[in-house]
Design an enzyme around this catalytic site. Sequence first.
Site, short mmCIF file in Angstrom:
data_model
loop_
_atom_site.label_atom_id
_atom_site.label_comp_id
_atom_site.label_asym_id
_atom_site.label_seq_id
_atom_site.Cartn_x
_atom_site.Cartn_y
_atom_site.Cartn_z
N ASP A 1 46.14 50.10 50.33
CA ASP A 1 46.59 49.56 51.61
C ASP A 1 46.53 50.58 52.72
O ASP A 1 46.78 51.75 52.50
CB ASP A 1 48.05 49.12 51.52
CG ASP A 1 48.20 47.86 50.73
OD1 ASP A 1 47.18 47.26 50.40
OD2 ASP A 1 49.34 47.50 50.45
N GLU B 1 73.41 31.60 67.66
CA GLU B 1 73.62 32.87 68.36
C GLU B 1 73.89 34.02 67.41
O GLU B 1 74.10 35.15 67.84
CB GLU B 1 74.75 32.75 69.38
CG GLU B 1 74.46 31.78 70.51
CD GLU B 1 73.16 32.10 71.25
OE1 GLU B 1 72.99 33.25 71.66
OE2 GLU B 1 72.32 31.18 71.39
N ARG C 1 54.66 42.37 46.69
CA ARG C 1 53.33 42.93 46.41
C ARG C 1 53.36 44.37 45.95
O ARG C 1 52.35 44.90 45.51
CB ARG C 1 52.36 42.68 47.57
CG ARG C 1 52.73 43.25 48.89
CD ARG C 1 51.87 42.65 49.99
NE ARG C 1 50.47 43.00 49.85
CZ ARG C 1 49.97 44.22 49.94
NH1 ARG C 1 50.78 45.24 50.16
NH2 ARG C 1 48.68 44.44 49.81
N PRO D 1 67.85 41.04 64.92
CA PRO D 1 67.16 41.90 65.90
C PRO D 1 67.85 43.24 66.06
O PRO D 1 67.28 44.16 66.65
CB PRO D 1 67.25 41.09 67.20
CG PRO D 1 67.66 39.71 66.81
CD PRO D 1 68.38 39.82 65.53
C1 4H6 Z 1 71.05 37.44 63.07
C2 4H6 Z 1 71.69 37.53 64.28
C3 4H6 Z 1 65.63 38.66 63.02
C4 4H6 Z 1 69.88 36.69 62.97
C5 4H6 Z 1 71.18 36.85 65.39
C6 4H6 Z 1 66.39 37.52 63.21
C7 4H6 Z 1 64.67 38.33 65.18
C8 4H6 Z 1 64.76 39.07 64.01
C9 4H6 Z 1 69.35 36.00 64.06
C10 4H6 Z 1 70.00 36.10 65.28
C11 4H6 Z 1 66.26 36.81 64.40
C12 4H6 Z 1 63.92 40.29 63.81
C13 4H6 Z 1 69.56 33.98 66.42
C14 4H6 Z 1 69.80 36.03 67.72
C15 4H6 Z 1 68.72 33.40 67.54
C16 4H6 Z 1 68.99 35.36 68.80
C17 4H6 Z 1 68.08 35.20 63.87
N1 4H6 Z 1 65.39 37.25 65.35
N2 4H6 Z 1 69.50 35.43 66.42
N3 4H6 Z 1 63.39 40.90 64.88
N4 4H6 Z 1 66.98 35.69 64.69
O1 4H6 Z 1 63.75 40.72 62.69
O2 4H6 Z 1 69.14 33.96 68.76
#
Ligand code: 4H6
Length: 223
Positions: free
Chosen positions: A167, A114, A152, A87
Amino acid sequence: MRFDVLTLFPEMVENYCNFSILKRAVDAGVVELNTVNPRDFTLDKHKKVDDTPYGGGAGMVLMPQPYVDAYESVQQLENSVTIMLSPQGEPLKENLVNDLAQYDQIIMLCGHYEGFDERIRDIINPREISLGDFVLTGGELPALCVIDAVSRKLEGTLGKIESAQDDSFADGLLEYPQYTKPREYRGLKVPEVLLNGNHKEINEYRYSERLKRTRERRPDLLH
Ligand code: 4H6
């Protein structure tokens, strides 16, 4: 293009790639998919990949050793890039997809729980990419989105008919509305202009629909 995906759940990634157009690309040799499970690189008898966070707090953090060893086990081609799906990454956009399609190999790290011990980033120094401002339980879906979107773009994945040239986003506008048979369904008629065979008029109609839609739904794209 070769994709190497580091994941604790390799079947998630393999299964998706076994259907439809991606399967065709894999069968044709346009795309090569390899999964690596960090759990196979653990050194203790419990095959532990995560532990509690230093400093306290909820959940578990992915340990550096299994991820770094799994990463180093992947044969690196000259023209390769390593991506962490999180994220906190740079948002994935069509331009970035086009950039990624220029590589011969994309290595991806999928997080869970986490997230990663920061030293995994320090050592591997991946490009960090996000699908958008939302949280998922794992990085596999974003990794699959990268595989799908990049594949793709590759010569030989799409047929002429599905061509990526047409696209939405190839030229920054949303798609025009599409219709197929029947000509009338529940009282809703296919627009007359699409039935008259006048291709100049059809193109003009479609272009104005694309502009209208983009203005209404995504004015940010018009700049
Ligand atoms: C790396 C670090 C990508 C991966 C933390 C991954 C959303 C996206 C993750 C986390 C993801 C996106 C684990 C943090 C679950 C929160 C895997 N979430 N998380 N927006 N989660 O591309 O808890």
